[in-house]
Design a protein around this motif. Structure first.
Motif, PDB file in Angstrom:
ATOM      1  N   PRO A  43       0.753  -1.084  -0.142  1.00  0.00           N
ATOM      2  CA  PRO A  43       0.084   0.032  -0.069  1.00  0.00           C
ATOM      3  C   PRO A  43       0.787   1.111  -0.099  1.00  0.00           C
ATOM      4  O   PRO A  43       2.105   1.027   0.399  1.00  0.00           O
ATOM      5  CB  PRO A  43      -0.800  -0.087   1.206  1.00  0.00           C
ATOM      6  N   PRO A  44       0.298   2.378  -0.401  1.00  0.00           N
ATOM      7  CA  PRO A  44       0.949   3.658  -0.408  1.00  0.00           C
ATOM      8  C   PRO A  44       1.417   4.010   1.154  1.00  0.00           C
ATOM      9  O   PRO A  44       0.538   3.726   2.076  1.00  0.00           O
ATOM     10  CB  PRO A  44      -0.090   4.634  -0.723  1.00  0.00           C
ATOM     11  N   ASP A  49       7.261   1.900  -0.738  1.00  0.00           N
ATOM     12  CA  ASP A  49       6.700   2.745  -1.548  1.00  0.00           C
ATOM     13  C   ASP A  49       7.152   4.245  -1.806  1.00  0.00           C
ATOM     14  O   ASP A  49       7.570   4.751  -2.782  1.00  0.00           O
ATOM     15  CB  ASP A  49       5.167   2.895  -1.384  1.00  0.00           C
ATOM     16  N   ILE A  50       7.521   4.654  -0.439  1.00  0.00           N
ATOM     17  CA  ILE A  50       7.969   6.093  -0.382  1.00  0.00           C
ATOM     18  C   ILE A  50       9.437   6.335  -1.137  1.00  0.00           C
ATOM     19  O   ILE A  50       9.920   7.076  -1.833  1.00  0.00           O
ATOM     20  CB  ILE A  50       8.285   6.309   1.183  1.00  0.00           C
ATOM     21  N   VAL A  54      10.790   8.540  -4.553  1.00  0.00           N
ATOM     22  CA  VAL A  54      12.183   9.112  -4.593  1.00  0.00           C
ATOM     23  C   VAL A  54      13.017   8.794  -5.793  1.00  0.00           C
ATOM     24  O   VAL A  54      13.357   9.728  -6.386  1.00  0.00           O
ATOM     25  CB  VAL A  54      12.836   8.977  -3.254  1.00  0.00           C
ATOM     26  N   VAL A  55      13.251   7.328  -5.691  1.00  0.00           N
ATOM     27  CA  VAL A  55      13.819   7.151  -7.077  1.00  0.00           C
ATOM     28  C   VAL A  55      13.362   7.246  -8.344  1.00  0.00           C
ATOM     29  O   VAL A  55      14.056   7.609  -9.325  1.00  0.00           O
ATOM     30  CB  VAL A  55      14.410   5.536  -6.869  1.00  0.00           C
ATOM     31  N   ALA A  56      12.089   7.215  -8.406  1.00  0.00           N
ATOM     32  CA  ALA A  56      11.301   7.341  -9.781  1.00  0.00           C
ATOM     33  C   ALA A  56      11.440   8.723 -10.107  1.00  0.00           C
ATOM     34  O   ALA A  56      11.614   8.951 -11.346  1.00  0.00           O
ATOM     35  CB  ALA A  56       9.835   6.986  -9.703  1.00  0.00           C
ATOM     36  N   HIS A  57      11.474   9.738  -9.260  1.00  0.00           N
ATOM     37  CA  HIS A  57      11.626  11.019  -9.752  1.00  0.00           C
ATOM     38  C   HIS A  57      12.885  11.328 -10.310  1.00  0.00           C
ATOM     39  O   HIS A  57      13.079  12.144 -11.212  1.00  0.00           O
ATOM     40  CB  HIS A  57      11.447  11.807  -8.420  1.00  0.00           C
ATOM     41  N   VAL A  69       4.256   5.126 -10.757  1.00  0.00           N
ATOM     42  CA  VAL A  69       4.349   4.173  -9.659  1.00  0.00           C
ATOM     43  C   VAL A  69       3.075   3.663  -9.275  1.00  0.00           C
ATOM     44  O   VAL A  69       1.976   4.568  -9.033  1.00  0.00           O
ATOM     45  CB  VAL A  69       5.040   5.019  -8.291  1.00  0.00           C
ATOM     46  N   GLU A  70       2.783   2.623  -9.280  1.00  0.00           N
ATOM     47  CA  GLU A  70       1.605   1.915  -9.090  1.00  0.00           C
ATOM     48  C   GLU A  70       1.465   1.012  -7.995  1.00  0.00           C
ATOM     49  O   GLU A  70       2.531  -0.153  -7.922  1.00  0.00           O
ATOM     50  CB  GLU A  70       1.057   1.083 -10.146  1.00  0.00           C
ATOM     51  N   ASN A  71       0.520   1.052  -7.022  1.00  0.00           N
ATOM     52  CA  ASN A  71       0.597   0.155  -5.986  1.00  0.00           C
ATOM     53  C   ASN A  71      -0.407  -0.968  -6.332  1.00  0.00           C
ATOM     54  O   ASN A  71      -1.476  -0.752  -6.728  1.00  0.00           O
ATOM     55  CB  ASN A  71       0.119   1.033  -4.522  1.00  0.00           C
ATOM     56  N   ARG A  72       0.027  -1.986  -5.823  1.00  0.00           N
ATOM     57  CA  ARG A  72      -0.778  -3.428  -5.928  1.00  0.00           C
ATOM     58  C   ARG A  72      -0.580  -4.438  -4.946  1.00  0.00           C
ATOM     59  O   ARG A  72       0.100  -5.182  -4.952  1.00  0.00           O
ATOM     60  CB  ARG A  72      -0.331  -4.017  -7.359  1.00  0.00           C
ATOM     61  N   PRO A  73      -1.204  -4.020  -3.673  1.00  0.00           N
ATOM     62  CA  PRO A  73      -1.031  -4.613  -2.595  1.00  0.00           C
ATOM     63  C   PRO A  73      -1.843  -6.099  -2.400  1.00  0.00           C
ATOM     64  O   PRO A  73      -2.679  -6.089  -3.307  1.00  0.00           O
ATOM     65  CB  PRO A  73      -1.476  -3.775  -1.403  1.00  0.00           C
ATOM     66  N   GLY A  74      -1.412  -6.631  -1.386  1.00  0.00           N
ATOM     67  CA  GLY A  74      -2.037  -8.132  -1.199  1.00  0.00           C
ATOM     68  C   GLY A  74      -1.379  -9.300  -1.164  1.00  0.00           C
ATOM     69  O   GLY A  74      -0.200  -9.333  -1.915  1.00  0.00           O
ATOM     70  N   ALA A  75      -1.717 -10.334  -0.402  1.00  0.00           N
ATOM     71  CA  ALA A  75      -1.174 -11.675  -0.329  1.00  0.00           C
ATOM     72  C   ALA A  75       0.413 -11.523  -0.079  1.00  0.00           C
ATOM     73  O   ALA A  75       1.102 -12.121  -0.917  1.00  0.00           O
ATOM     74  CB  ALA A  75      -1.266 -12.198  -1.653  1.00  0.00           C
ATOM     75  N   GLY A  76       0.736 -10.745   0.746  1.00  0.00           N
ATOM     76  CA  GLY A  76       2.225 -10.552   1.086  1.00  0.00           C
ATOM     77  C   GLY A  76       2.885 -10.098   0.045  1.00  0.00           C
ATOM     78  O   GLY A  76       4.391 -10.372  -0.174  1.00  0.00           O
ATOM     79  N   GLY A  77       2.532  -9.236  -0.845  1.00  0.00           N
ATOM     80  CA  GLY A  77       3.370  -8.898  -2.284  1.00  0.00           C
ATOM     81  C   GLY A  77       2.980  -9.814  -3.285  1.00  0.00           C
ATOM     82  O   GLY A  77       3.340  -9.473  -4.464  1.00  0.00           O
ATOM     83  N   GLY A  78       2.489 -10.787  -3.223  1.00  0.00           N
ATOM     84  CA  GLY A  78       2.246 -11.983  -4.075  1.00  0.00           C
ATOM     85  C   GLY A  78       1.291 -11.594  -5.435  1.00  0.00           C
ATOM     86  O   GLY A  78       1.692 -12.021  -6.521  1.00  0.00           O
ATOM     87  N   ILE A  79       0.426 -10.605  -5.008  1.00  0.00           N
ATOM     88  CA  ILE A  79      -0.256  -9.951  -6.212  1.00  0.00           C
ATOM     89  C   ILE A  79       0.329  -9.226  -7.027  1.00  0.00           C
ATOM     90  O   ILE A  79       0.225  -9.275  -8.365  1.00  0.00           O
ATOM     91  CB  ILE A  79      -1.716  -9.175  -5.727  1.00  0.00           C
ATOM     92  N   GLY A  80       1.200  -8.178  -6.545  1.00  0.00           N
ATOM     93  CA  GLY A  80       2.163  -7.438  -7.424  1.00  0.00           C
ATOM     94  C   GLY A  80       2.930  -8.071  -7.828  1.00  0.00           C
ATOM     95  O   GLY A  80       3.207  -7.967  -9.324  1.00  0.00           O
ATOM     96  N   LEU A  81       3.713  -9.136  -7.451  1.00  0.00           N
ATOM     97  CA  LEU A  81       4.593  -9.899  -8.094  1.00  0.00           C
ATOM     98  C   LEU A  81       4.263 -10.804  -9.515  1.00  0.00           C
ATOM     99  O   LEU A  81       4.471 -10.883 -10.375  1.00  0.00           O
ATOM    100  CB  LEU A  81       5.274 -11.035  -6.948  1.00  0.00           C
TER     101      LEU A  81
END
Length: 328
Positions: A43-44, A49-50, A54-57, A69-81
């Motif tokens: 999550p943000p 995420d923070i 910083v790096v993306a800028h 920068v897109e947040n895709r939380p859930g399943a301990g990071g598994g959804i985003g992976l």
């Protein structure tokens, strides 16, 4: 799929991703010619995420294209992976992965990650954790806390960021080495967990060392009992390490943040991103900004990142199997 098989498949996926990136077709010299997405599987407001923002800028200016920068939380990071693993291997979808999401969380998920894997790009940062306590916890030292927990195993609860998260395993390792017992309360994100410890609904929390947690300590809203790194934190110099505070010389835990692409991403793209991100991480201003978040900037080659993943997989696999944590 068995416990051992999950780890074997996952480790193989990461290593295969590196090989796939090396054997891919040469990247178009025009890369990048459109916006790039950096996906954060949390999550943000999370430390990763923070840091990503910083790096993306800085990366936007380096490559001449917007970074989303897109947040895709859930399943301990598994959804985003999983989302990044399914993405086109063209360098336009990147993953900001963490040690928890990559190494430990998969064991605790109902379904293992799909057959796709990732191409390691570079390590970006390391961070340790701080053990925070609500003021209602009478113990002012870790040794006193452990003694109370041994007397009454039901007295204390601790917030974690979910089964398999580094915050969870860091606490479990502390409990196993000290012989104490406490009840884990898993959360989906840092925000809700922080709110609940501030409200006294949970007793303790392993949190990444960052300015917000330090501010709560300075304001007297929380107590810092120990940090999990090998050495004391520059940001919390008066707080002992777990090893020092509890006479547990073998205790050390922390986490890392790194950049990945989908398997099959052309090697020239991986090399370009590696070079640009490392350059950013070595900038004094960026190092200072990240230190304020409680994390130490550090780059690597793709091969070094792959080796780190393998060594830490071995470490946590052994611990989780010995303690039968996957069955919890």
């Amino acid at each position: 799929m068995s416990f051992k098989s999950k780890f074997t498949v996952f480790a193989s996926m990461v290593l295969m991703g590196l090989a796939g990136a090396g054997g891919a077709m040469a990247a178009d010299a025009s890369y990048p010619d459109k916006p790039v997405t950096m996906l954060v599987p949390f999550p943000p407001g999370n430390t990763s995420d923070i840091m990503t923002r910083v790096v993306a800028h800085e990366l936007e200016r380096a490559i001449g294209q917007p970074i989303v920068v897109e947040n895709r939380p859930g399943a301990g990071g598994g959804i985003g992976l999983a989302a990044v693993a399914r993405a086109a291997p063209d360098g336009y979808t990147l993953l900001v992965g963490t040690s928890g999401a990559f190494i430990t969380a998969p064991i605790f998920q109902d379904k293992p990650l799909p057959a796709e894997s990732f191409a390691p790009i570079t390590l970006m940062a390391h961070t340790a954790h701080v053990l925070l306590a609500h003021p209602s916890v009478e113990a002012d030292t870790l040794k006193a806390l452990i003694a109370e927990a041994k007397k009454d195993p039901k007295k204390f609860t601790f917030a974690s960021l979910g089964n398999g998260s580094i915050s969870h395993l860091a606490m479990e390792m502390l409990l196993r080495q000290s012989g104490a017992q406490m009840l884990q309360i898993p959360y989906k994100g840092t925000g809700q967990a922080t709110n609940d410890i501030l409200g006294g609904r949970v007793s303790l929390m392993m949190e990444s060392i960052k300015t917000s947690s330090i501010a709560h300590v300075d304001a007297g809203k929380l107590k810092a009992l120990a940090v999990t790194g090998k050495n004391r934190s520059i940001l919390l110099p008066n707080v002992p390490t777990v090893a020092q505070a509890a006479d547990l010389p073998d205790y050390e835990s922390g986490s890392w943040i790194a950049l990945f692409a989908p398997a099959g991403t052309p090697e020239p793209i991986v090399e370009k991103l590696n070079k640009e991100v490392i350059k950013i991480m070595e900038t004094p201003e960026i190092k200072k900004k990240l230190l304020e978040l409680g994390i130490e900037a550090e780059g690597s080659t793709p091969q070094e990142l792959s080796g780190l993943i393998q060594s830490q997989t071995d470490k946590w696999q052994k611990f989780i199997k010995e303690e039968n944590l996957a069955a919890q």
